[in-house]
Write a protein that holds these residues in place. Sequence first.
Motif, PDB file in Angstrom:
ATOM      1  N   VAL A   1       0.767  -0.983  -0.016  1.00 32.69           N
ATOM      2  CA  VAL A   1       0.021   0.049  -0.070  1.00 32.69           C
ATOM      3  C   VAL A   1       0.935   1.187  -0.032  1.00 32.69           C
ATOM      4  CG1 VAL A   1      -1.733   1.435   1.327  1.00 32.69           C
ATOM      5  CG2 VAL A   1      -1.704  -1.179   1.194  1.00 32.69           C
ATOM      6  N   LEU A   2       0.670   2.069  -1.052  1.00 34.69           N
ATOM      7  CA  LEU A   2       1.743   3.270  -1.045  1.00 34.69           C
ATOM      8  C   LEU A   2       1.539   4.163   0.056  1.00 34.69           C
ATOM      9  CD1 LEU A   2       1.329   4.087  -4.949  1.00 34.69           C
ATOM     10  CD2 LEU A   2       3.404   3.095  -3.617  1.00 34.69           C
ATOM     11  N   PRO A   3       0.641   4.671   0.525  1.00 38.92           N
ATOM     12  CA  PRO A   3       0.198   5.418   1.808  1.00 38.92           C
ATOM     13  C   PRO A   3       1.176   4.899   3.025  1.00 38.92           C
ATOM     14  CG  PRO A   3      -1.740   5.457   1.008  1.00 38.92           C
ATOM     15  CD  PRO A   3      -1.030   4.275   0.103  1.00 38.92           C
ATOM     16  N   ALA A   4       0.975   3.490   3.115  1.00 36.92           N
ATOM     17  CA  ALA A   4       1.888   2.974   3.979  1.00 36.92           C
ATOM     18  C   ALA A   4       3.405   3.186   3.932  1.00 36.92           C
ATOM     19  CB  ALA A   4       1.357   1.288   4.344  1.00 36.92           C
ATOM     20  N   LEU A   5       3.678   2.757   2.785  1.00 31.00           N
ATOM     21  CA  LEU A   5       5.161   3.052   2.557  1.00 31.00           C
ATOM     22  C   LEU A   5       5.627   4.812   2.841  1.00 31.00           C
ATOM     23  CD1 LEU A   5       7.984   2.415   1.307  1.00 31.00           C
ATOM     24  CD2 LEU A   5       7.024   2.698  -1.051  1.00 31.00           C
ATOM     25  N   GLU A   6       4.828   5.500   2.384  1.00 32.27           N
ATOM     26  CA  GLU A   6       4.979   6.951   2.601  1.00 32.27           C
ATOM     27  C   GLU A   6       4.956   7.251   3.990  1.00 32.27           C
ATOM     28  OE1 GLU A   6       3.117  11.217   0.912  1.00 32.27           O
ATOM     29  OE2 GLU A   6       2.009   9.441   1.046  1.00 32.27           O
TER      30      GLU A   6
ATOM     31  N   GLU B   1      19.001   8.863   9.077  1.00 30.87           N
ATOM     32  CA  GLU B   1      19.902   7.646   8.493  1.00 30.87           C
ATOM     33  C   GLU B   1      19.321   6.483   8.920  1.00 30.87           C
ATOM     34  OE1 GLU B   1      23.821   8.490  10.203  1.00 30.87           O
ATOM     35  OE2 GLU B   1      24.012  10.355   8.773  1.00 30.87           O
ATOM     36  N   GLY B   2      18.154   6.219   9.173  1.00 32.79           N
ATOM     37  CA  GLY B   2      17.275   4.946   9.342  1.00 32.79           C
ATOM     38  C   GLY B   2      16.998   4.288   7.797  1.00 32.79           C
ATOM     39  N   THR B   3      16.700   3.000   7.655  1.00 31.43           N
ATOM     40  CA  THR B   3      16.445   2.176   6.646  1.00 31.43           C
ATOM     41  C   THR B   3      14.921   1.867   6.393  1.00 31.43           C
ATOM     42  OG1 THR B   3      18.632   1.787   6.597  1.00 31.43           O
ATOM     43  CG2 THR B   3      17.103   0.190   5.310  1.00 31.43           C
ATOM     44  N   VAL B   4      14.407   2.089   5.066  1.00 28.98           N
ATOM     45  CA  VAL B   4      13.091   1.736   4.570  1.00 28.98           C
ATOM     46  C   VAL B   4      13.243   0.547   3.586  1.00 28.98           C
ATOM     47  CG1 VAL B   4      10.875   2.373   3.759  1.00 28.98           C
ATOM     48  CG2 VAL B   4      11.921   3.633   5.529  1.00 28.98           C
ATOM     49  N   MET B   5      12.772  -0.735   3.889  1.00 28.80           N
ATOM     50  CA  MET B   5      12.904  -1.667   2.963  1.00 28.80           C
ATOM     51  C   MET B   5      11.419  -1.944   2.292  1.00 28.80           C
ATOM     52  SD  MET B   5      15.928  -3.009   2.856  1.00 28.80           S
ATOM     53  CE  MET B   5      15.443  -4.506   1.937  1.00 28.80           C
ATOM     54  N   VAL B   6      11.473  -1.982   1.166  1.00 25.59           N
ATOM     55  CA  VAL B   6      10.319  -2.240   0.393  1.00 25.59           C
ATOM     56  C   VAL B   6      10.019  -3.666  -0.168  1.00 25.59           C
ATOM     57  CG1 VAL B   6       8.737  -1.549  -1.660  1.00 25.59           C
ATOM     58  CG2 VAL B   6      10.633   0.204  -0.397  1.00 25.59           C
ATOM     59  N   VAL B   7       9.053  -4.334   0.421  1.00 26.50           N
ATOM     60  CA  VAL B   7       8.826  -5.793   0.089  1.00 26.50           C
ATOM     61  C   VAL B   7       7.750  -6.076  -0.682  1.00 26.50           C
ATOM     62  CG1 VAL B   7       8.877  -7.887   1.339  1.00 26.50           C
ATOM     63  CG2 VAL B   7      10.122  -6.142   2.473  1.00 26.50           C
ATOM     64  N   GLY B   8       6.628  -5.415  -0.395  1.00 35.83           N
ATOM     65  CA  GLY B   8       5.261  -5.551  -0.738  1.00 35.83           C
ATOM     66  C   GLY B   8       5.057  -4.963  -2.053  1.00 35.83           C
ATOM     67  N   LEU B   9       4.534  -5.726  -3.141  1.00 29.35           N
ATOM     68  CA  LEU B   9       4.530  -5.155  -4.554  1.00 29.35           C
ATOM     69  C   LEU B   9       3.133  -4.183  -4.240  1.00 29.35           C
ATOM     70  CD1 LEU B   9       4.642  -8.216  -6.584  1.00 29.35           C
ATOM     71  CD2 LEU B   9       6.235  -6.778  -6.148  1.00 29.35           C
ATOM     72  N   ALA B  10       3.450  -2.815  -4.813  1.00 31.12           N
ATOM     73  CA  ALA B  10       2.525  -1.880  -5.041  1.00 31.12           C
ATOM     74  C   ALA B  10       2.568  -1.433  -6.352  1.00 31.12           C
ATOM     75  CB  ALA B  10       2.815  -0.835  -4.032  1.00 31.12           C
ATOM     76  N   GLY B  11       1.208  -1.124  -6.794  1.00 31.07           N
ATOM     77  CA  GLY B  11       1.017  -0.306  -8.152  1.00 31.07           C
ATOM     78  C   GLY B  11       1.238   1.144  -7.775  1.00 31.07           C
TER      79      GLY B  11
ATOM     80  N   GLY C   1      18.907  11.736   5.355  1.00 26.53           N
ATOM     81  CA  GLY C   1      19.910  10.568   5.092  1.00 26.53           C
ATOM     82  C   GLY C   1      19.387   9.210   5.137  1.00 26.53           C
ATOM     83  N   LEU C   2      18.040   9.165   4.800  1.00 30.04           N
ATOM     84  CA  LEU C   2      17.511   7.731   4.593  1.00 30.04           C
ATOM     85  C   LEU C   2      18.157   6.686   3.563  1.00 30.04           C
ATOM     86  CD1 LEU C   2      13.567   8.489   5.521  1.00 30.04           C
ATOM     87  CD2 LEU C   2      15.527   8.267   7.145  1.00 30.04           C
ATOM     88  N   THR C   3      18.034   5.702   3.908  1.00 27.39           N
ATOM     89  CA  THR C   3      18.143   4.661   3.075  1.00 27.39           C
ATOM     90  C   THR C   3      16.904   3.970   2.726  1.00 27.39           C
ATOM     91  OG1 THR C   3      20.438   4.286   3.593  1.00 27.39           O
ATOM     92  CG2 THR C   3      19.606   2.451   2.367  1.00 27.39           C
ATOM     93  N   VAL C   4      16.546   3.906   1.500  1.00 26.03           N
ATOM     94  CA  VAL C   4      15.416   3.174   0.991  1.00 26.03           C
ATOM     95  C   VAL C   4      15.951   1.969   0.108  1.00 26.03           C
ATOM     96  CG1 VAL C   4      13.302   3.456  -0.273  1.00 26.03           C
ATOM     97  CG2 VAL C   4      13.921   5.184   1.319  1.00 26.03           C
ATOM     98  N   ARG C   5      15.539   0.659   0.342  1.00 25.99           N
ATOM     99  CA  ARG C   5      16.203  -0.216  -0.532  1.00 25.99           C
ATOM    100  C   ARG C   5      14.882  -1.290  -0.796  1.00 25.99           C
ATOM    101  NH1 ARG C   5      21.518  -2.991   1.490  1.00 25.99           N
ATOM    102  NH2 ARG C   5      21.691  -3.506  -0.842  1.00 25.99           N
ATOM    103  N   GLY C   6      14.747  -1.701  -2.237  1.00 25.77           N
ATOM    104  CA  GLY C   6      13.886  -2.931  -2.501  1.00 25.77           C
ATOM    105  C   GLY C   6      14.508  -4.298  -2.006  1.00 25.77           C
ATOM    106  N   SER C   7      13.585  -5.009  -2.127  1.00 22.28           N
ATOM    107  CA  SER C   7      13.837  -6.591  -2.009  1.00 22.28           C
ATOM    108  C   SER C   7      12.962  -7.319  -2.772  1.00 22.28           C
ATOM    109  CB  SER C   7      13.875  -7.060  -0.248  1.00 22.28           C
ATOM    110  OG  SER C   7      14.411  -8.437  -0.410  1.00 22.28           O
TER     111      SER C   7
END
Length: 367
Positions: free
Chosen positions: A245-250, A259-269, A284-290
Amino acid sequence: MRAVIKAVAGPGCSFVHDRPEPDLLPGQVRLAVAATSVCGTDASIHAHGPAARALGLRLPITMGHEVAGTVIEVGPHTAGPALGTRVGVETHLACGRCWACREGSGHNCADLALLGVDVDGAFAERVVVPAASCFEVPEEMSLETAALLEPAGSAMHAVQRCGVPMGGASVLVSGAGPVGLVLVEIALALGARSVVVVEPNAARRRLATARGALALDLDSDPVGEADRRTRERRGFDVAFECSGVLPALEALLDRVRNEGTVMVVGLAGGDLPVPVTRTFITRGLTVRGSWGRAIWSTWEQLSALVGAGHVDLDGLVTHRLPLSDLPAALALMRGDAGKVLLLPSLADSQEPGRTADAGADLQGVPA
């Protein structure tokens, strides 16, 4: 053979008794399917939703990808599991030839094929897969459990990729579907200081609580409800978005510390506009996909955690249905169900035919 197929680009699918068996080529094995499980991607394929369209389905195709079974036939010139071997299947089918494959990163294959998307999948009595994609199941593990290694591996790989040592970390998880629940157990098993889960469904929150997380609804403030160290740092060390859910990612971007990290795991359109300066420079955030699972380190680490009793995959299963009942499985997933298994050994509950009522795309329902 009996199978669930997606024949046309639109809502629905068909359950058939006469699906031709795929040819067995060199380097491949044929499995008798013991168990296959249903996920949010299958729901999107069934409904022909945005996530499914983005994958570029090759129709007609046998659906399904999370599977375990027994090798019943080995193709010519094939090195790999012998007849009778019990295996789980890595469903991201790497070519073995490109630079990423040669470097040991098959999940980043330049010519990747997906089981149940590009080649016939596992919602069938039998399935053909590359021998190199088979993971031998430990003797003490059931094939029903082994069918869940693939989806649970998405959680394991996200933890492996996040770059944040779990020992002493504060962890936030968005979405308490099966992947989110496994992530809770992995994080705690690896020494996380605390795990907080945000989930709108009360039944799923109870499942997260039972696994050791603090489970909150959408109206709660996760940082305000977290432990003192997380509050002092004004955010979590790492957050995992598992709902798609995109609002959840936001929201997660505001719930990790500087300087924390956000991992994107769920598939969102869709797309998410991000304030670049604030997100990546001043904070300084890190945003990564998996994507998928590392072959085979993810499988090996997860299998060890399951074998040691730190991750309970069996406890995720709430329903077991025959192949003919995919629509019923998807309906259950829109409610309080955990993992739903389709078992070819169970008697069919309906005659062959097309199911036009696909229900809602499950984008936003944790996988």
